[in-house]
Design a protein around this motif. Sequence first.
Motif, PDB file in Angstrom:
ATOM      1  N   ALA A 326      52.401  43.371  36.073  1.00 53.29           N
ATOM      2  CA  ALA A 326      51.989  42.581  37.223  1.00 53.29           C
ATOM      3  C   ALA A 326      52.044  43.538  38.764  1.00 53.29           C
ATOM      4  CB  ALA A 326      52.875  41.411  37.576  1.00 53.29           C
ATOM      5  N   ALA A 327      53.355  44.077  38.449  1.00 50.95           N
ATOM      6  CA  ALA A 327      53.585  45.258  39.850  1.00 50.95           C
ATOM      7  C   ALA A 327      52.639  46.249  39.847  1.00 50.95           C
ATOM      8  CB  ALA A 327      54.801  45.775  39.547  1.00 50.95           C
ATOM      9  N   GLY A 328      52.198  46.813  38.794  1.00 53.34           N
ATOM     10  CA  GLY A 328      51.202  47.835  38.567  1.00 53.34           C
ATOM     11  C   GLY A 328      49.648  47.154  39.005  1.00 53.34           C
ATOM     12  N   LEU A 329      49.290  46.111  38.553  1.00 57.15           N
ATOM     13  CA  LEU A 329      48.222  45.496  38.948  1.00 57.15           C
ATOM     14  C   LEU A 329      47.979  45.333  40.528  1.00 57.15           C
ATOM     15  CD1 LEU A 329      47.820  42.865  36.132  1.00 57.15           C
ATOM     16  CD2 LEU A 329      46.738  45.168  36.310  1.00 57.15           C
ATOM     17  N   ARG A 330      49.287  44.881  40.911  1.00 59.43           N
ATOM     18  CA  ARG A 330      49.088  44.512  42.475  1.00 59.43           C
ATOM     19  C   ARG A 330      49.234  45.839  43.405  1.00 59.43           C
ATOM     20  NH1 ARG A 330      54.135  41.021  41.326  1.00 59.43           N
ATOM     21  NH2 ARG A 330      53.316  39.120  40.819  1.00 59.43           N
ATOM     22  N   GLU A 405      49.599  52.648  30.453  1.00 62.96           N
ATOM     23  CA  GLU A 405      48.282  53.167  30.328  1.00 62.96           C
ATOM     24  C   GLU A 405      47.304  51.715  30.783  1.00 62.96           C
ATOM     25  OE1 GLU A 405      46.730  55.738  29.433  1.00 62.96           O
ATOM     26  OE2 GLU A 405      44.724  54.585  29.036  1.00 62.96           O
ATOM     27  N   ALA A 406      47.587  50.594  30.627  1.00 65.12           N
ATOM     28  CA  ALA A 406      47.018  49.490  30.973  1.00 65.12           C
ATOM     29  C   ALA A 406      46.825  49.212  32.404  1.00 65.12           C
ATOM     30  CB  ALA A 406      47.375  47.966  30.475  1.00 65.12           C
ATOM     31  N   VAL A 407      47.751  49.661  33.357  1.00 66.56           N
ATOM     32  CA  VAL A 407      47.620  49.687  34.578  1.00 66.56           C
ATOM     33  C   VAL A 407      46.617  50.860  35.072  1.00 66.56           C
ATOM     34  CG1 VAL A 407      49.011  50.085  36.727  1.00 66.56           C
ATOM     35  CG2 VAL A 407      49.986  48.560  34.955  1.00 66.56           C
ATOM     36  N   ALA A 408      46.607  52.080  34.468  1.00 66.41           N
ATOM     37  CA  ALA A 408      45.840  53.045  34.727  1.00 66.41           C
ATOM     38  C   ALA A 408      44.420  52.792  34.402  1.00 66.41           C
ATOM     39  CB  ALA A 408      46.236  54.482  33.921  1.00 66.41           C
ATOM     40  N   ARG A 409      43.971  51.964  33.155  1.00 67.82           N
ATOM     41  CA  ARG A 409      42.870  51.404  33.103  1.00 67.82           C
ATOM     42  C   ARG A 409      42.263  50.573  34.253  1.00 67.82           C
ATOM     43  NH1 ARG A 409      42.320  51.364  26.526  1.00 67.82           N
ATOM     44  NH2 ARG A 409      43.518  53.426  26.082  1.00 67.82           N
TER      45      ARG A 409
END
Length: 426
Positions: A326-330, A405-409
């Motif tokens: 969640a933090a990465g997506l935000r 990796e999901a956040v990077a994508r």
Amino acid sequence: MDYADRTPRSRALSEQFQRWMPGGDTRSITWFAPHPAVIEHAAGHELTDADGRTYIDLLNNYTALVHGHAHPRIVEAITEQAARGSVYPAPHAGQAALAEQLVRRVPSVERVRFTNSGSEAVMQAIKAARAFTGRPLLVKAQGGYHGSWDQVPLTDLETGQGMPPELAALVRMVPYNDLGALEALLARQGDRVAAVLLEPVMGEGVIAADADYLHGVRTLTAAHGALMVLDEVITFRLAPGGRQQTIGVSPDLTTFGKIIGGGLPVGAVGGSERVMSVFDPRRPDHLHHAGTFNGNALTTAAGLVSLELLTPQEIERIDGLAASLAAGLREAMTAHGLTGRVTRCGSLLHLHVGLEAEPRDFSDLDLGGKTLRDIHLACMAEGLFIAPRGLMNTSTAMDEAVVAEAVARFGRAAAQVVQAGRATVS
Ligand code: PLP
């Protein structure tokens, strides 16, 4: 290259499948334009499509696969059981063991009945509530999803689609997280209400109910002689005893599904001995509850391992992974100038594009906007499998490296959408 360019084989197969299935699919929500990715196999946190592309699976079959795909211990349990028979026209120890697990974990549950889906569990729960109270009406939240039974439509709007007005007249919708609205409704019609059915966290949008709200619902239903039915089909992953354990609320009936079947079709309804006795076949007036595959031995074998593997430590770990995600997506949204929010409860998350305030009710949501659709397709192009509406969840098959990796994508997907938007505007 966009999603369509990267998935030519999925497109061809999808077109071929249309010869045998309407739209080439068999679940409304798994289809999306221009065509869904056709999946060939899956393991752990990864899905592989017909074009040989792999995706990080942030959907886990709509939260059902809390241990990811093909967990070796679950595969072993299913394989061993398959050699001893998949389903018997009789009770067996596997059913009793899974029922015992639910009874041990959830204090409000003293007796259990199994079904083949969460939808059927909800249907049996509402039938049981009507049989127990002798009343006709069901109260549910606007936007509360409880499966495909036509007596639990998602919203008022849905009541026209294949649902006769006679059935619609048996349902009352209330806004979520609004105790005053429920209080007013029960004051008018409480003596006709069999049950108030709620998710402790609304799956549409991942909106958590306030603890005060759920406690208030408990008090109001008891005062009006209606049953409180808590739908924990998704939320049972949040604590060993479900969300009701965390909140400290004790419903009359609880519905289960998804993770209690270890990846196989499943549902269950549980509650107090008194209420559940409506199903007791020794009673001449019992509620008829049939189902060829209810409590089948493959599902109970897989479900037992699934629950055993979902220890409090693992729950804490996947909640932590979801917090990082969640933090990465935000951060990625902010970095690319996208307005939106990510709601989270434990290992459940939801991406909201364009939303400025934290949603509290279904009416606060926008689950079908163009930017969200573009982000979904861009994520799919980058190898990130999420629900078109933005639902995500973590599994025990993941670790921090997978989340990074999901956040990077996601960051690359967001950048593409923003760039394409600029190109359109200019
Ligand atoms: N209840 C809730 C809260 C759900 O999320 C779902 C499915 O997503 C259901 C019931 C229906 O379960 P099933 O799809 O197994 O019929």
